[in-house]
Design an enzyme around this catalytic site. Structure first.
Site, PDB file in Angstrom:
ATOM      1  N   GLY A  14      19.402 -21.891  53.186  1.00 65.59           N
ATOM      2  CA  GLY A  14      17.995 -21.198  52.796  1.00 65.59           C
ATOM      3  C   GLY A  14      17.851 -22.445  52.625  1.00 65.59           C
ATOM      4  N   GLY A  15      16.721 -22.460  51.753  1.00 65.61           N
ATOM      5  CA  GLY A  15      16.453 -23.790  50.658  1.00 65.61           C
ATOM      6  C   GLY A  15      17.655 -23.874  49.750  1.00 65.61           C
ATOM      7  N   GLY A  73      20.112 -60.256  64.116  1.00 68.35           N
ATOM      8  CA  GLY A  73      19.307 -59.733  63.343  1.00 68.35           C
ATOM      9  C   GLY A  73      20.404 -59.129  62.310  1.00 68.35           C
ATOM     10  CB  ALA A  74      23.700 -57.487  63.130  1.00 64.71           C
TER      11      ALA A  74
HETATM   12  C1  HXC Z   1      21.025 -10.161  46.462  1.00 64.01           C
HETATM   13  C2  HXC Z   1      22.993 -10.455  48.149  1.00 64.01           C
HETATM   14  C3  HXC Z   1      22.353 -11.919  48.209  1.00 64.01           C
HETATM   15  C4  HXC Z   1      21.321 -12.062  48.364  1.00 64.01           C
HETATM   16  C5  HXC Z   1      24.242 -10.672  48.793  1.00 64.01           C
HETATM   17  N1  HXC Z   1      24.391 -10.537  48.355  1.00 64.01           N
HETATM   18  N2  HXC Z   1      23.276 -12.110  49.037  1.00 64.01           N
HETATM   19  N3  HXC Z   1      22.171  -9.824  46.843  1.00 64.01           N
HETATM   20  N4  HXC Z   1      20.420 -11.036  47.137  1.00 64.01           N
HETATM   21  N5  HXC Z   1      20.851 -13.107  48.500  1.00 64.01           N
HETATM   22  C6  HXC Z   1      25.198  -8.954  48.243  1.00 64.01           C
HETATM   23  C7  HXC Z   1      25.212  -8.627  49.025  1.00 64.01           C
HETATM   24  O1  HXC Z   1      24.568  -7.472  48.706  1.00 64.01           O
HETATM   25  C8  HXC Z   1      26.804  -7.949  48.353  1.00 64.01           C
HETATM   26  O2  HXC Z   1      26.854  -6.925  47.436  1.00 64.01           O
HETATM   27  C9  HXC Z   1      27.563  -9.269  48.246  1.00 64.01           C
HETATM   28  O3  HXC Z   1      26.470  -9.794  47.344  1.00 64.01           O
HETATM   29  C10 HXC Z   1      28.319  -9.668  48.866  1.00 64.01           C
HETATM   30  O4  HXC Z   1      27.631  -9.840  49.737  1.00 64.01           O
HETATM   31  P1  HXC Z   1      27.962 -10.099  50.942  1.00 64.01           P
HETATM   32  O5  HXC Z   1      27.485  -9.661  52.222  1.00 64.01           O
HETATM   33  O6  HXC Z   1      29.347  -7.814  51.792  1.00 64.01           O
HETATM   34  O7  HXC Z   1      29.567 -11.126  51.554  1.00 64.01           O
HETATM   35  P2  HXC Z   1      30.231 -11.511  52.995  1.00 64.01           P
HETATM   36  O8  HXC Z   1      30.549 -10.660  53.918  1.00 64.01           O
HETATM   37  O9  HXC Z   1      30.513 -12.719  52.458  1.00 64.01           O
HETATM   38  O10 HXC Z   1      28.242 -12.057  53.614  1.00 64.01           O
HETATM   39  C11 HXC Z   1      27.405 -13.089  52.874  1.00 64.01           C
HETATM   40  C12 HXC Z   1      26.434 -13.947  53.224  1.00 64.01           C
HETATM   41  C13 HXC Z   1      25.415 -12.389  52.585  1.00 64.01           C
HETATM   42  C14 HXC Z   1      26.608 -14.612  54.355  1.00 64.01           C
HETATM   43  C15 HXC Z   1      25.993 -15.397  52.208  1.00 64.01           C
HETATM   44  O11 HXC Z   1      25.648 -11.728  52.125  1.00 64.01           O
HETATM   45  C16 HXC Z   1      23.932 -12.858  53.293  1.00 64.01           C
HETATM   46  O12 HXC Z   1      24.003 -12.884  54.429  1.00 64.01           O
HETATM   47  N6  HXC Z   1      23.069 -12.843  52.502  1.00 64.01           N
HETATM   48  C17 HXC Z   1      21.495 -12.745  52.429  1.00 64.01           C
HETATM   49  C18 HXC Z   1      21.169 -14.417  52.268  1.00 64.01           C
HETATM   50  C19 HXC Z   1      20.053 -14.394  52.981  1.00 64.01           C
HETATM   51  O13 HXC Z   1      19.419 -14.202  53.852  1.00 64.01           O
HETATM   52  N7  HXC Z   1      19.753 -15.216  51.442  1.00 64.01           N
HETATM   53  C20 HXC Z   1      17.948 -15.203  51.047  1.00 64.01           C
HETATM   54  C21 HXC Z   1      18.077 -16.183  52.157  1.00 64.01           C
HETATM   55  S1  HXC Z   1      16.484 -17.586  52.122  1.00 64.01           S
HETATM   56  P3  HXC Z   1      27.817  -5.403  47.097  1.00 64.01           P
HETATM   57  O14 HXC Z   1      26.727  -5.411  45.614  1.00 64.01           O
HETATM   58  O15 HXC Z   1      27.531  -4.947  48.013  1.00 64.01           O
HETATM   59  O16 HXC Z   1      28.963  -6.459  46.501  1.00 64.01           O
HETATM   60  C22 HXC Z   1      17.102 -18.208  50.194  1.00 64.01           C
HETATM   61  C23 HXC Z   1      15.955 -19.186  50.160  1.00 64.01           C
HETATM   62  C24 HXC Z   1      15.993 -20.236  48.644  1.00 64.01           C
HETATM   63  O17 HXC Z   1      17.654 -18.360  49.841  1.00 64.01           O
HETATM   64  C25 HXC Z   1      14.781 -21.218  49.013  1.00 64.01           C
HETATM   65  C26 HXC Z   1      14.729 -21.955  47.325  1.00 64.01           C
HETATM   66  C27 HXC Z   1      13.296 -22.389  48.025  1.00 64.01           C
END
Ligand code: HXC
Length: 517
Positions: free
Chosen positions: A173-174, A407-408
């Site tokens: 993401g961001g 040019g290069a």
């Molecule tokens: C809160 C999160 C989290 C998140 C993971 N966790 N991502 N909690 N916010 N964004 C937590 C999970 O609930 C889990 O908690 C623990 O972290 C480990 O995650 P798992 O999924 O078990 O790990 P894994 O299988 O290794 O997968 C990792 C992952 C997946 C691929 C990153 O967790 C995932 O897809 N997370 C969401 C990603 C996402 O959509 N993020 C937002 C993106 S948008 P427990 O308690 O079970 O251990 C963004 C915008 C930024 O970031 C903008 C900036 C401008």
């Protein structure tokens, strides 16, 4: 009975113990099982032993959304602080994936911003160890605000202090935009990935089926996108690469890079005299020249698997740090194309921002022709490199080894765009184009009308080559300062960079230039 001091001390110790546990044993085991280190293990590989001072260990989030009030972890999923890397001050943040997936929200972002501000005020690099699920979903827009706070500080710090981003897990993401705003990105094969939208969203929107690794793994970003500057087989190697890069850079833009002790010895490099093939159309590997010219084993190539027609990287010359930009005749004949121009332009600007002198090795047949290049904007992208060299005020020296066409020739740090010194090997061909192409254009009618057109072409080609395929017209104009034997190159360059050590050149006053982005 315990006195008050003992119980207060115990309370502190208990809190410290809790903080050190991160997300707990189970999650640490899971992290290790994925071949990943914990946030603190990574810091101990980066920092000199015993130098790390942690800040904000007791920070927690303030959210109560979705049961977060019951999930408070001391440190809020990021370890921040400062310490020494090879004896020099460095600020660090290290995201802890065992705590809420290293997700970023208000408090977590505040900790990162704090060390970025300290780094700016005290003039030292920032190293980010990224391993995060992205914006903490439960905290909503506050998480997005936190990212924006970091991006803003990345930009403020850009060109002031070196900023390095190591991607040691997910970065999606961001979140990818902080590393993208920093000077160097490092990825680990198999365990790190970066993308703006993940495979599921890609499938929904474009119907493409692609794995995380293929979409945004280390290899993809090293070869296809150029987003990462380095890849490593494991985390420890990535951390070593980051330390090596810091060694070539100063602490901030007001300082020069550190020069290592160097004892002069025989600087002749006779191997270079036979580097250029007799047939001038044949390739050779410019890295052989780089390794001969620079101090033994000092060359660290940057973005080595991307746009291989241009080689960039750092090395040492008599102990001094130099940035190298070199056309690579062994890949696409060293032609300049869109990717090569972007790669080299960014590197030139990074060197200029941090006072690293530039050495250019030139053997370039020109810009790559074709609709693909034109339609994708070779004009704008090629101009980036021209712009970057022209505005660079650091010492810059060019060595023309063979072709310098069209040019290069101008773009590759020519005298007329401000090179301080230009050397040429006797094998150089400095001309508007190669002899065959030139003869075909300017003697077209004569060739067509000849009894034997190919003999005529050969005759005219030889005539043109005799007149232009050498460095002496450029030398007569002073565009080339000296034509040197290849074996003397190292000696000449050591002397030239020493002579330029105190160079002062200022560009005209302006708010900022308008680099063709
Ligand atoms: C809160 C999160 C989290 C998140 C993971 N966790 N991502 N909690 N916010 N964004 C937590 C999970 O609930 C889990 O908690 C623990 O972290 C480990 O995650 P798992 O999924 O078990 O790990 P894994 O299988 O290794 O997968 C990792 C992952 C997946 C691929 C990153 O967790 C995932 O897809 N997370 C969401 C990603 C996402 O959509 N993020 C937002 C993106 S948008 P427990 O308690 O079970 O251990 C963004 C915008 C930024 O970031 C903008 C900036 C401008």
């Amino acid at each position: 009975m315990q006195n008050q001091f003992n119980s207060a001390q115990e309370r502190l110790e208990k809190m410290r113990e809790d903080a050190l546990k991160g997300g707990g044993e189970k999650r640490i085991e899971a992290q290790h099982a994925k071949g990943k280190l914990t946030a603190r293990e990574r810091i101990s590989l980066l920092m000199d032993p015993g130098t790390f001072e942690e800040l904000g260990m007791l920070v927690t989030h303030r959210s109560t959304n979705f049961g977060l009030d019951k999930q408070k972890f001391l440190g809020d999923g990021v370890v921040t602080g400062y310490g020494k890397v090879n004896g020099r001050l460095v600020y660090v943040f290290s995201q802890d994936f065992t705590v809420l997936g290293g997700s970023l929200a208000e408090a977590h972002a505040e900790k990162i911003c704090k060390i970025m501000e300290l780094a700016l005020e005290n003039g030292a690099p920032v190293v980010g160890l990224n391993d995060s699920g992205g914006a903490r979903i439960q905290e909503g827009v506050v998480s997005l605000g936190g990212y924006a706070d970091i991006f803003y500080r990345n930009v403020q710090a850009s060109g002031v202090v070196p900023q390095l981003s190591l991607i040691l897990g997910p970065c999606a993401g961001g979140a990818v935009y902080s590393p993208a705003l920093t000077d160097f990105t490092f990825m680990v094969e198999g365990s790190s990935f970066m993308f703006v939208t993940g495979p599921n969203v890609v499938k929904t929107v474009t119907h493409e089926e692609v794995s995380s690794e293929e979409l945004g793994g280390a290899k993809t970003h090293a070869t296809k996108s150029g987003v990462t500057h380095f890849t490593a087989p494991h985390e420890a190697a990535a951390i070593e690469q980051a330390k090596a890069i810091l060694g070539f850079l100063p602490q901030n833009c007001e300082e020069d890079p550190i020069a290592l002790d160097y004892s002069p010895s025989d600087e002749k490099r006779p191997k270079l005299d036979s580097l250029i093939p007799e047939n001038t159309q044949h390739p050779y590997d410019i890295r052989e020249a780089i390794n001969e010219i620079t101090d033994a084993d000092s060359f660290l190539e940057v973005q080595k698997d991307y746009a291989e027609n241009i080689v960039i990287g750092y090395a040492r010359l008599a102990g001094r740090s130099v940035g190298i930009v070199a056309n690579q005749p062994a890949f696409l004949a060293g032609v300049l194309d869109i990717h090569a121009s972007i790669k080299a332009a960014r590197f030139v600007r990074t060197c200029d921002a941090f006072n690293v002198p530039l050495l250019v090795l030139e053997d370039v047949p020109g810009f790559l022709p074709g609709t693909d290049q034109e339609w994708n904007g070779i004009i704008t992208h090629g101009a980036k490199l021209l712009y970057a060299f022209s505005e660079a005020t650091i010492p810059r020296v060019t060595v023309i080894t063979r072709k310098a066409y069209g040019g290069a020739y101008d773009v590759m740090n020519s005298r007329n765009i401000g090179a301080d010194m230009v050397y040429s090997w006797p094998t150089a061909e400095i001309a508007v184009m190669g002899a065959k192409g030139a003869a075909e254009i300017i003697f077209r009618k004569e060739i067509q009308g000849a009894d034997d057109p190919s003999a005529k072409l050969a005759e005219k080609e030889a005539e043109y080559a005799e007149l232009f395929a050498h460095p002496y017209n450029a030398a007569a104009r002073g565009y080339v300062d000296e034509v040197i034997s290849p074996s003397d190159t190292r000696e000449k360059l050591i002397s030239a960079f020493e002579m330029l050590e105190n160079k002062v050149r200022n560009n005209p006053r302006k708010k900022h230039g308008n680099v063709p982005l």
